[in-house]
Design an enzyme around this catalytic site. Structure first.
Site, PDB file in Angstrom:
ATOM      1  N   ARG A  17       0.831  -1.197   0.000  1.00 20.93           N
ATOM      2  CA  ARG A  17       0.000   0.000   0.000  1.00 20.93           C
ATOM      3  C   ARG A  17       0.868   1.250   0.000  1.00 20.93           C
ATOM      4  NH1 ARG A  17      -4.523  -0.245   4.399  1.00 20.93           N
ATOM      5  NH2 ARG A  17      -4.915  -2.191   3.320  1.00 20.93           N
ATOM      6  N   SER A 105      -8.275  -0.298  -0.554  1.00 19.91           N
ATOM      7  CA  SER A 105      -9.213  -0.727   0.483  1.00 19.91           C
ATOM      8  C   SER A 105     -10.017   0.456   1.025  1.00 19.91           C
ATOM      9  CB  SER A 105      -8.463  -1.469   1.589  1.00 19.91           C
ATOM     10  OG  SER A 105      -9.358  -2.032   2.494  1.00 19.91           O
ATOM     11  N   HIS A 106      -9.936   0.710   2.330  1.00 20.09           N
ATOM     12  CA  HIS A 106     -10.726   1.768   2.958  1.00 20.09           C
ATOM     13  C   HIS A 106      -9.916   3.069   3.112  1.00 20.09           C
ATOM     14  CE1 HIS A 106      -8.369  -0.278   5.959  1.00 20.09           C
ATOM     15  NE2 HIS A 106      -8.292   0.889   6.568  1.00 20.09           N
ATOM     16  N   LYS A 115      -3.473  -6.483  -3.267  1.00 17.86           N
ATOM     17  CA  LYS A 115      -3.656  -7.707  -2.492  1.00 17.86           C
ATOM     18  C   LYS A 115      -3.366  -8.847  -3.453  1.00 17.86           C
ATOM     19  CE  LYS A 115      -6.943  -5.795   0.805  1.00 17.86           C
ATOM     20  NZ  LYS A 115      -8.345  -5.677   1.230  1.00 17.86           N
ATOM     21  N   ASP A 239     -16.882  -1.843   3.007  1.00 11.54           N
ATOM     22  CA  ASP A 239     -15.709  -0.986   2.874  1.00 11.54           C
ATOM     23  C   ASP A 239     -15.389  -0.805   1.386  1.00 11.54           C
ATOM     24  OD1 ASP A 239     -14.421  -3.409   2.277  1.00 11.54           O
ATOM     25  OD2 ASP A 239     -12.585  -2.842   3.320  1.00 11.54           O
ATOM     26  N   ASP A 241     -13.425  -1.903  -0.775  1.00  7.55           N
ATOM     27  CA  ASP A 241     -13.198  -3.021  -1.697  1.00  7.55           C
ATOM     28  C   ASP A 241     -14.059  -4.241  -1.366  1.00  7.55           C
ATOM     29  OD1 ASP A 241     -11.642  -3.532   0.598  1.00  7.55           O
ATOM     30  OD2 ASP A 241     -10.252  -4.781  -0.530  1.00  7.55           O
ATOM     31  N   ASP A 243     -14.578  -6.278   1.128  1.00  8.12           N
ATOM     32  CA  ASP A 243     -14.241  -7.476   1.907  1.00  8.12           C
ATOM     33  C   ASP A 243     -14.534  -7.306   3.403  1.00  8.12           C
ATOM     34  OD1 ASP A 243     -12.112  -5.819   2.514  1.00  8.12           O
ATOM     35  OD2 ASP A 243     -10.555  -7.167   1.759  1.00  8.12           O
ATOM     36  N   ARG A 244     -15.127  -6.166   3.791  1.00  9.36           N
ATOM     37  CA  ARG A 244     -15.560  -5.985   5.187  1.00  9.36           C
ATOM     38  C   ARG A 244     -16.950  -5.366   5.181  1.00  9.36           C
ATOM     39  NH1 ARG A 244     -13.015  -2.441   8.267  1.00  9.36           N
ATOM     40  NH2 ARG A 244     -12.038  -1.243   6.612  1.00  9.36           N
ATOM     41  N   HIS A 326     -14.034  -8.417   8.547  1.00 13.86           N
ATOM     42  CA  HIS A 326     -13.659  -9.476   7.590  1.00 13.86           C
ATOM     43  C   HIS A 326     -14.338 -10.758   8.068  1.00 13.86           C
ATOM     44  CE1 HIS A 326     -10.335  -7.799   5.163  1.00 13.86           C
ATOM     45  NE2 HIS A 326      -9.950  -7.140   6.248  1.00 13.86           N
TER      46      HIS A 326
HETATM   47 ZN   LIG Z   1     -11.183  -4.034   2.472  1.00 16.52          ZN
END
Ligand SMILES: [Zn+2]
Length: 470
Positions: A17, A105-106, A115, A239, A241, A243-244, A326
């Site tokens: 990142r 992501s967030h 990722k 979030d 992307d 995944d949460r 997650h």
């Molecule tokens: Zn995420």
């Protein structure tokens, strides 16, 4: 040359990142593509599934990364824009040897990152560091791979909907936060029975309405208002992307990751007695106790989605979850963290119950706990502080679980102190049966931090003043 601009600081424990134009350049993305292609090839692979989120920088970064992959001899199966779990799905569905998700992501809009998975496993730690070594040495494989454009969004949405089983229609607010989950939320809500209100459903990499991070209660405010004003059954946020997730009940209250885990665990254990269920060290003791009481095997594990997935494979767990949102279903699904799939499994539970989500929540065991507390700390100090707290506690004969930082059990409950792997903070949490117990736990934590040299004002700003009450 790419090598001159490469900043190894972007290679973190669980992902890569950086800030676009500062630590993450197009040259960086190109070099990472070459390095990742080289690593996949060393593992015997030939093709990589590639997906990107909705950030403004993602198309360019994706192109540079793809070029690097092809120069390393990889065929690239490009699936376009989508959430991270769609990349995981694509890797399996297209039988690619590896996967790469371009996502910040967030994080704020100027961030981006990667990722990466090989053989369905998220790479982390030493594997990520290997990419830095390949770039440093210029030790790339070479070849001429192709780009194959693939469309998986429809197949992915259908796979999620295959497990939707709504015994009654629900009214639901969805907030993908202008993030990469938007197109899939649109597909799901079009086909689900009931009434669906979608907020912030257009992909917009500037995140004009709120930051896409459902662990921050302020980002759930718009969703909360929608659920209350339209009298909906629940609200679900994702979030950036996908995944949460974060959840709001019909009374406008947040359900945290461990409370949701309680609902999913009950449902799975009814069908699969004895199932193994994993939750991270930040999770309420009430979840581990409930899994045990329902005949399941609870495992407390380290925080971090890569680590949790590895532990699931090792133990054959049916479900795992982190406080951060997650959630990983192996029961009926692939075992990766997919917030869209988790949302459907929650809708199933609410639809099957004659009660509201608020009633289901009110049946959960009562405890008094803090949210995740963050104590600012330098990168150099964070691990030594946790180590010194641990050795003092162990010398004193305290009940310490040290799989990830220290989680200390006392007659009042427990407290946790761990070093964040992603930020310059120490993370703490306390949970007790009552307020007086919670104050005692906070005191004990504060004393340990103080004994390890953390400044008094830093401690009191993180733990609050009420800890001195007991
Ligand atoms: Zn995420």
């Amino acid at each position: 040359m790419a090598k001159q601009k490469f900043d190894p600081g972007i290679l973190r424990e669980y992902d890569i990142r950086g800030i676009v134009g500062k630590t993450l350049h197009l040259d960086t993305a190109h070099a990472l593509g070459q390095a990742f292609g080289t690593l996949v090839r060393r593992n015997g692979g030939r093709s990589v599934a590639l997906c990107r989120d909705g950030r403004l920088s993602s198309p360019q970064i994706s192109r540079a990364f793809s070029k690097g992959l092809r120069q390393a001899g990889m065929d690239v199966q490009a699936v376009g824009l989508g959430p991270t779990p769609m990349l995981y799905f694509a890797e399996r569905h297209l039988q690619a040897d590896a996967g790469a998700m371009i996502t910040g992501s967030h994080n704020p809009p100027d961030y981006n990152g990667f990722k990466l998975t090989i053989g369905g496993k998220t790479i982390y730690g030493d594997e990520i560091q290997k990419l830095g070594a390949i770039i440093r040495d210029g030790n790339f494989s070479s070849g001429a791979g192709k780009v194959l454009r693939r469309s998986v969004a429809g197949g992915y949405a259908m796979r999620i909907l295959q497990d939707a089983d709504l015994a009654r229609p629900l009214s639901v607010a969805w907030d993908p936060g202008n993030g990469a989950a938007c197109p899939i939320v649109e597909r799901l809500t079009r086909r689900l029975p009931g009434r669906h209100v979608v907020l912030n459903g257009e992909v917009d990499g500037t995140f004009p309405n709120h930051h896409p991070d459902p662990t921050l209660p302020e980002t759930l405010e718009q969703l909360r208002r929608a659920v209350l004003s339209e009298k909906l059954d629940l609200g679900i946020a994702f979030d950036g992307d996908g995944d949460r997730l974060g959840v709001i009940d019909n009374k406008g209250r947040v359900l945290w990751g461990d409370q949701l885990m309680m609902l999913w665990s009950e449902e799975i254990l009814r069908r699969q007695p004895g199932a193994t269920i994993i939750a991270d060290v930040k999770t309420s003791q009430t979840l581990f106790d409930a899994v045990e009481r329902l005949g399941g095997k609870p495992i407390m594990w380290r925080t971090g989605h890569s680590l949790i997935k590895a532990k699931m494979r090792e133990t054959g767990a049916q479900l795992a979850g982190e406080m951060s949102g997650h959630i990983f279903f192996a029961d009926r699904y692939f075992g990766f963290d997919d917030a869209l799939y988790a949302a459907i499994r929650l809708l199933n539970i609410v639809a099957r119950s004659p009660r509201s989500l608020a009633d289901l929540r009110d049946r959960l065991p009562e405890t008094v706990n803090t949210p995740e507390l963050r104590i600012e700390c330098s990168e150099e100090d964070k691990f030594p502080i946790v180590a010194s707290v641990k050795s003092r506690l162990q010398a004193a004969g305290a009940a310490v679980n040290d799989i990830d930082g220290v989680r200390v059990q006392t007659a009042d409950g427990w407290w946790l102190l761990r070093a964040s792997n992603t930020q310059n903070v120490l993370v703490a949490r306390c949970e007790a049966n009552d307020q007086a117990g919670l104050a005692r736990l906070k005191n004990a934590l504060g004393e340990q931090l103080s004994a390890s040299g953390v400044e008094a004002d830093v401690i009191s700003s993180a733990l609050g003043e009420e800890r001195t009450a007991a």
